[in-house]
Design a protein around this motif. Structure first.
Motif, PDB file in Angstrom:
ATOM      1  N   THR A  93       0.829  -1.194   0.000  1.00  0.00           N
ATOM      2  CA  THR A  93       0.000   0.000   0.000  1.00  0.00           C
ATOM      3  C   THR A  93       0.870   1.253   0.000  1.00  0.00           C
ATOM      4  O   THR A  93       1.833   1.357   0.760  1.00  0.00           O
ATOM      5  N   ARG A 152       1.295   5.090   0.873  1.00  0.00           N
ATOM      6  CA  ARG A 152       0.726   6.052   1.805  1.00  0.00           C
ATOM      7  C   ARG A 152       1.498   7.372   1.738  1.00  0.00           C
ATOM      8  O   ARG A 152       2.693   7.390   1.478  1.00  0.00           O
ATOM      9  N   CYS A 202       0.029  13.781  10.257  1.00  0.00           N
ATOM     10  CA  CYS A 202      -1.057  13.084   9.558  1.00  0.00           C
ATOM     11  C   CYS A 202      -2.340  13.886   9.695  1.00  0.00           C
ATOM     12  O   CYS A 202      -2.760  14.224  10.808  1.00  0.00           O
ATOM     13  N   HIS A 222      -0.863   6.659  10.512  1.00  0.00           N
ATOM     14  CA  HIS A 222      -0.969   5.688   9.436  1.00  0.00           C
ATOM     15  C   HIS A 222      -0.854   6.316   8.042  1.00  0.00           C
ATOM     16  O   HIS A 222      -0.662   5.613   7.064  1.00  0.00           O
ATOM     17  N   ASN A 232       5.931   3.024   0.617  1.00  0.00           N
ATOM     18  CA  ASN A 232       5.201   1.887   0.039  1.00  0.00           C
ATOM     19  C   ASN A 232       5.958   0.586   0.347  1.00  0.00           C
ATOM     20  O   ASN A 232       7.036   0.579   0.876  1.00  0.00           O
ATOM     21  N   TYR A 266       2.147  11.110   3.849  1.00  0.00           N
ATOM     22  CA  TYR A 266       2.095  11.769   5.153  1.00  0.00           C
ATOM     23  C   TYR A 266       2.461  13.244   4.994  1.00  0.00           C
ATOM     24  O   TYR A 266       3.228  13.614   4.097  1.00  0.00           O
ATOM     25  N   THR A 290      -2.173   8.774   4.670  1.00  0.00           N
ATOM     26  CA  THR A 290      -3.311   8.758   3.757  1.00  0.00           C
ATOM     27  C   THR A 290      -3.019   7.783   2.630  1.00  0.00           C
ATOM     28  O   THR A 290      -2.034   7.925   1.911  1.00  0.00           O
ATOM     29  N   GLU A 291      -3.871   6.803   2.469  1.00  0.00           N
ATOM     30  CA  GLU A 291      -3.642   5.762   1.466  1.00  0.00           C
ATOM     31  C   GLU A 291      -4.042   6.254   0.080  1.00  0.00           C
ATOM     32  O   GLU A 291      -5.095   6.861  -0.105  1.00  0.00           O
TER      33      GLU A 291
END
Length: 327
Positions: free
Chosen positions: A2, A4, A125, A199, A327, A6, A201-202
């Motif tokens: 995934t 992501r 985040c 975590h 990733n 930040y 943002t995907e």
């Protein structure tokens, strides 16, 4: 894996993290980097390793690696460039510089120390409780209203004149006065032991980055190039990158100035709907017919995560932050 994105606290990175690495690499002095590292999640996790495995800890391996680095005048200059956030950024575009500054030995442990430190002190985040509703509201933010236009003009003038910090402060003050429904987690939160994990943002999995890259190219070549620096491996990182490895999977970043440019390129762009993007992706895999035979590349498929990219880009620009991708 995934992908992501930040928010990236560039000021902390440039003025606190990288000077600590510079002192460590050029003089072997751990007095700045070690106090930073022992507060990272990586260090805390490895405290549970038994004493017999102490040599396998990330810090032990990184320290041994740094101690055996050559210390000639040329190599020290290379280390200084690597640890200067501004100078390294200028030379980090691998499309332009075939041999950007780098350490030529295996740097897994050093890279992990760098990634863990960045993750602890430099990530911010944005939490979007109603991302879809906010994404639909983005065009409203850019309508030619008198107040927003006046603030935008001031921000642009300050940026063009080189007063970046003042522009960022004005942006933040404006957001505070308007009561924006945004939560920002940054290095201030590391004072709390039970602070929530960030975590990011995907923006999907591969080939989602290709979808976004091609989609951005239809609006702005500059936006496409900035996205390549952020998420497509175009920008070299000081100690390299290794996909899927904890604390080693940061692939690229944008500085606050680059994020501001990125946001400006996308200020009038609207993300495609989720249903439309899904239908377009399914159509890509359908065999062409004689009636509708077209050459369709994977880069031309509509992205499903464009709303997430737009949201975090605009918010990072408003808060004067950079962006960091993993990733």
């Amino acid at each position: 894996m995934t992908v992501r994105i930040y928010g990236f606290n560039w000021e902390t990175y440039a003025q606190r993290v990288m000077p600590a690495f510079k002192l460590w690499l050029t003089q072997g002095d751990e007095s700045l980097i070690y106090p930073l590292y022992i507060r990272t999640r990586c260090f805390r996790e490895e405290q549970f390793l038994p004493p017999a495995m102490q040599a396998l800890r990330t810090w032990s391996r990184a320290r041994a690696f740094v101690q055996q680095l050559p210390q000639g005048s040329h190599t020290r200059r290379e280390y200084e460039v690597l640890c200067s956030a501004e100078t390294f950024t200028e030379l980090s575009d691998s499309y332009v510089h075939k041999h950007p500054p780098q350490l030529y030995q295996n740097t897994d442990a050093l890279r992990a120390v760098w990634g863990a430190t960045v993750a602890e002190y430099c990530l911010s985040c944005f939490l979007f409780p109603h991302l879809q509703a906010q994404t639909q509201a983005v065009p409203e933010l850019h309508k030619p209203q008198e107040t927003d236009l006046s603030h935008g003009d001031i921000f642009s003038l300050l940026q063009s004149a080189g007063f970046h910090e003042l522009a960022q402060q004005i942006h933040y003050q404006s957001l505070t006065e308007k009561g924006e429904d945004i939560d920002v987690l940054s290095e201030e939160d590391d004072e709390e032991d039970d602070a929530p994990e960030i975590h990011g943002t995907e923006i999907g999995r591969h080939p989602a980055t290709l979808h976004l890259r091609g989609w951005l190219a239809t609006f702005s070549v500059r936006a496409m190039a900035l996205f390549e620096l952020l998420a497509c491996g175009r920008r070299r990182l000081p100690f390299g990158y290794r996909a899927g490895e904890p604390y080693e999977d940061f692939v690229g970043y944008l500085t606050p100035d680059e994020v501001w440019q990125f946001s400006r390129c996308l200020r009038h762009v609207q993300a495609p709907g989720a249903d439309e993007a899904q239908a377009n992706y399914e159509l890509f895999f359908q065999p062409s017919t004689e009636a509708a035979r077209t050459f369709h590349m994977i880069d031309e498929v509509l992205p499903e995560h464009a709303d997430s990219l737009l949201a975090i880009t605009h918010k990072a620009a408003q808060h004067g932050l950079g962006l960091l991708c993993s990733n």
